[in-house]
Design a protein around this motif. Structure first.
Motif, mmCIF file in Angstrom:
data_model
loop_
_atom_site.group_PDB
_atom_site.id
_atom_site.type_symbol
_atom_site.label_atom_id
_atom_site.label_comp_id
_atom_site.label_asym_id
_atom_site.label_seq_id
_atom_site.Cartn_x
_atom_site.Cartn_y
_atom_site.Cartn_z
ATOM 1 N N ARG A 17 49.678 48.670 45.796
ATOM 2 C CA ARG A 17 49.568 47.548 46.731
ATOM 3 C C ARG A 17 50.108 46.266 46.109
ATOM 4 N N TYR A 18 49.708 46.007 44.873
ATOM 5 C CA TYR A 18 50.173 44.783 44.203
ATOM 6 C C TYR A 18 51.672 44.818 43.919
ATOM 7 N N GLY A 19 52.274 45.992 44.020
ATOM 8 C CA GLY A 19 53.707 46.120 43.788
ATOM 9 C C GLY A 19 54.548 46.151 45.047
ATOM 10 N N GLU A 20 53.948 45.853 46.204
ATOM 11 C CA GLU A 20 54.678 45.916 47.475
ATOM 12 C C GLU A 20 55.832 44.914 47.517
ATOM 13 N N LEU A 28 51.423 42.068 40.621
ATOM 14 C CA LEU A 28 50.786 42.473 39.385
ATOM 15 C C LEU A 28 50.792 41.339 38.360
ATOM 16 N N GLN A 29 51.783 40.471 38.419
ATOM 17 C CA GLN A 29 51.803 39.313 37.519
ATOM 18 C C GLN A 29 50.560 38.454 37.747
ATOM 19 N N HIS A 30 50.264 38.151 39.013
ATOM 20 C CA HIS A 30 49.076 37.360 39.339
ATOM 21 C C HIS A 30 47.803 38.103 38.927
ATOM 22 N N LEU A 31 47.725 39.374 39.226
ATOM 23 C CA LEU A 31 46.551 40.148 38.844
ATOM 24 C C LEU A 31 46.361 40.118 37.331
ATOM 25 N N ASP A 32 47.428 40.349 36.582
ATOM 26 C CA ASP A 32 47.335 40.343 35.124
ATOM 27 C C ASP A 32 46.897 38.980 34.600
ATOM 28 N N GLU A 33 47.414 37.910 35.186
ATOM 29 C CA GLU A 33 47.017 36.573 34.754
ATOM 30 C C GLU A 33 45.530 36.339 35.010
ATOM 31 N N HIS A 59 40.804 41.334 45.102
ATOM 32 C CA HIS A 59 40.871 40.131 45.937
ATOM 33 C C HIS A 59 42.192 39.974 46.699
ATOM 34 N N ASP A 60 43.266 40.525 46.177
ATOM 35 C CA ASP A 60 44.549 40.494 46.894
ATOM 36 C C ASP A 60 45.050 41.911 47.171
ATOM 37 N N ALA A 61 44.132 42.850 47.293
ATOM 38 C CA ALA A 61 44.536 44.244 47.499
ATOM 39 C C ALA A 61 45.363 44.404 48.765
#
Length: 207
Positions: free
Chosen positions: A31-34, A42-47, A72-74
């Motif tokens: 999902r984060y890679g859409e 994924l950059q935001h998730l990792d941060e 939260h951003d799934a």
């Protein structure tokens, strides 16, 4: 660089249940890679996960905050208005299936809904989660500029003049708050850089 696998496992340990089947993690990462995402990636998730590693001691229930960050951003539809609600619904289903207690699941859902940023968070964990989600506002100037470009790419379907006006209004809303960051730890680190970034971005949008 954050270790996603370790973070994922630690989050589930924090709520006292075994890590679910690997398919759930794979689905979230997909999902984060859409392709429609440019910032909510994924950059935001990792941060977010990396910052949580250094601030988790501020949380009352760190496992719940960690899971809220993961979900939260799934769901992110660039033209949707219910992304947080849909993300929270997925978390609700996944956490219950994994054996997380109902009260904890409800708290995670409320944490995810707090990332709508339409009301100021009141609980300690919601304040930390929201501060982490907004940490990008206080990033170094080059990363903040990249973030603004990424947001523009996500809203490429909006006419330039309309985007500039609406984006400036959103940023001005954050700037108008008595304080952007509720937690003392992130207030000390990010408040002044965030205000400088916001002021510069608003000026540029009005140019």
């Amino acid at each position: 660089m954050v270790d996603r696998i370790a973070s994922w496992r630690h989050a589930w340990m924090g709520v006292g249940v075994a890590e679910p089947d690997a398919a759930l993690l794979a689905a979230l990462l997909a999902r984060y890679g859409e392709v429609q995402r440019f910032y909510h990636t994924l950059q935001h998730l990792d941060e977010c996960l990396a910052l949580f590693e250094t601030t988790s001691a501020c949380a009352e229930r760190p496992g719940e905050v960690a899971l809220a960050l993961w979900f939260h951003d799934a769901i992110y539809d660039v033209q949707g208005r219910d992304n947080e609600a849909r993300s929270a619904a997925w978390a609700w289903e996944a956490l219950l299936a994994a054996g997380v207690g109902g009260a904890a699941v409800e708290r995670v859902v409320q944490l995810i809904m707090a990332t709508r940023h339409d009301v100021l968070p009141l609980t300690v964990d919601a304040q930390l989660l929201v501060d982490i989600d907004l940490a990008i506002l206080g990033a170094e100037a080059s990363r903040f500029a990249q973030y603004e470009q990424q947001i523009r790419q996500e809203y490429a379907w909006v006419a330039p003049a309309v985007f500039a006006a609406r984006r400036a209004a959103v940023l001005a809303g954050f700037l108008a708050r008595p304080r952007i960051y509720a937690t003392d730890a992130l207030f000390k680190r990010l408040e002044l850089p965030a205000r400088a970034n916001l002021q510069a971005a608003i000026l540029q949008l009005g140019a």
